[in-house]
Motif scaffolding. Structure first.
Motif, PDB file in Angstrom:
ATOM      1  N   ASP A  32       0.831  -1.221   0.000  1.00 47.31           N
ATOM      2  CA  ASP A  32       0.000   0.000   0.000  1.00 47.31           C
ATOM      3  C   ASP A  32       0.856   1.257   0.000  1.00 47.31           C
ATOM      4  O   ASP A  32       0.608   2.203  -0.757  1.00 47.31           O
ATOM      5  N   LYS A  37      -0.982   0.180  -4.335  1.00 49.21           N
ATOM      6  CA  LYS A  37      -1.984  -0.703  -4.923  1.00 49.21           C
ATOM      7  C   LYS A  37      -2.487  -1.675  -3.864  1.00 49.21           C
ATOM      8  O   LYS A  37      -1.918  -1.776  -2.781  1.00 49.21           O
ATOM      9  N   GLU A  41      -3.457  -6.884  -6.451  1.00 44.59           N
ATOM     10  CA  GLU A  41      -2.975  -6.318  -7.714  1.00 44.59           C
ATOM     11  C   GLU A  41      -1.476  -6.499  -7.888  1.00 44.59           C
ATOM     12  O   GLU A  41      -0.899  -6.026  -8.872  1.00 44.59           O
TER      13      GLU A  41
END
Lengths: 84, 311
Positions: A32, A37, A41
């Motif tokens: 993160d 993301k 992902e």
């Protein structure tokens, strides 16, 4: 998407060997903060950046350079051949 | 943070306890038995009490500090099963920490009551003893529950939950000797002489079921909790996590075992009375240092675990 999930699980499995119950929170935080993301992902192309940032974070948790190098190498091997 | 215990409130409580304890130390008279036994004047006894008071206060600070660090860490991971278990353990450690000054203040109040209103000596002694027991039961109950839940979060731990035979044998020896010493204490119910002090002021059947049995339960649960934590530490994954956890686990074991030792020492009062003052003070300081080490390790372990959640 399935491949990314699998990759995330592999990263998690490697990290668990070092951080145990805190592994998921650590990996999610790194993805993160430094990749901006969601965990699902994660792709192989992200692993180099993830490994570099994880090296910095791990170095703050232990003075043992061998542990840090070992961890980073295992993450990088996921990018190369998908195995740890 | 828990609505029940907040770090700021814990430090404030510690401050109040410190003020009350110092005031009582300076003001409350010394038991005349002690003055005679160790050939001390009142002011010498007060100065001696102050030398024990200051380490006590340092120990209390360590205890509150250790609790605050662990509580902060458990709050950080509160959504996980580990977080909830560690929060329960932290609450138990808080009750143990509060029990230290409560016992010390209680003993001072008993001395004061004996001096001002001798007929209150029995009542005040009984109250202080029961507060200690209730606090001990609540504390180990929380630590036991939290450590058992923590142990169950690891799949490898599900098979072995009973402590080894050696631990049970040691516990049986401690329990048996403690029971024997308690019931052979000649001043357990009545003072040896007029103006003296009895240990419990209770008939034997009440002593058995409301003092001895609860303390045996406290020790059993305390040692069992220490064993659960050891199992958890051995079963959990993570090289770095285990190293950080080692401090926390060792600290909890230190705190539990030192409280067992302190209570056991109190049961030796007829033997301890014959010791020289220097020897007695040395033992007291050793136990206090153990408690401080325990809470210090808890604080260090919690800090290391907290760092893992922050990087």
């Amino acid at each position: 998407m399935i491949k990314a999930n699998s990759l995330y699980q592999d990263v998690l499995a490697v990290t668990t060997d070092y951080l145990g119950p805190a592994a998921r929170r650590f990996v999610d935080r790194q993805i993160d903060s430094h990749l901006s993301k969601a965990p699902e992902e994660l792709t192989k192309s992200d692993l180099k950046t993830l490994a570099a940032w994880s090296r910095v974070s791990m170095a703050l948790l232990t003075n043992d350079k061998q542990i840090v190098n070992n961890y980073v190498n295992r993450l990088m091997s996921l990018a190369n051949n998908g195995t740890t | 943070m828990s609505k029940i215990i907040r770090p700021g409130a814990a430090y404030f409580l510690f401050g109040i306890f410190t003020l009350v304890y110092v005031a009582l130390t300076l003001w409350a008279p010394t038991d005349t038995d002690i003055l005679t036994r160790y050939d001390l004047t009142s002011s010498e006894a007060r100065n001696l009490r102050l030398t024990v008071t200051l380490p006590y206060i340092v120990i209390w600070f360590f205890a509150i500090f250790g609790f605050v660090r662990l509580k902060t860490y458990s709050h950080l991971i509160r959504k996980s099963s580990h977080g909830k278990s560690l929060s329960t353990i932290a609450n138990g450690l808080f009750v143990l920490a509060v029990g230290l000054p409560l016992r010390a203040i209680g003993n001072r109040l008993v001395s004061l009551a004996e001096d001002l209103q001798p007929h209150l000596a029995a009542t005040s002694t009984i109250i202080v003893n029961y507060i200690d027991i209730i606090a001990g039961l609540v504390a180990v109950g929380l630590i036991y529950t939290g450590s058992q839940r923590l142990m169950k979060t690891t799949t490898k731990s599900n098979n072995k939950t009973a402590p080894p035979y050696l631990v049970m044998i040691v516990l049986a020896l401690i329990g048996t000797s403690y029971t024997y010493l308690t019931f052979t204490n000649p001043v357990r119910q009545f003072p040896a002489a007029e103006g003296g002090h009895a240990a419990y002021y209770l008939p034997d059947f009440l002593l058995l079921f409301t003092v001895v049995l609860p303390y045996l339960i406290i020790w059993y649960m305390g040692l069992h909790a220490a064993y659960f934590i050891r199992i958890y530490r051995k079963s959990v994954q993570g090289i770095i996590y285990k190293k950080a956890l080692a401090y926390l686990a060792a600290g909890i074991v230190f705190v539990v075992l030192s409280r067992v030792a302190m209570r056991y020492m109190a049961s030796l009062n007829t033997i301890v009375e014959a010791w020289t003052l220097q020897y007695l003070l040395a033992i007291i300081y050793c136990l206090l240092i153990f408690i401080a080490i325990g809470y210090g390790l808890i604080a260090k372990g919690a800090e290391k675990l907290k760092k893992i959640e922050e990087v």
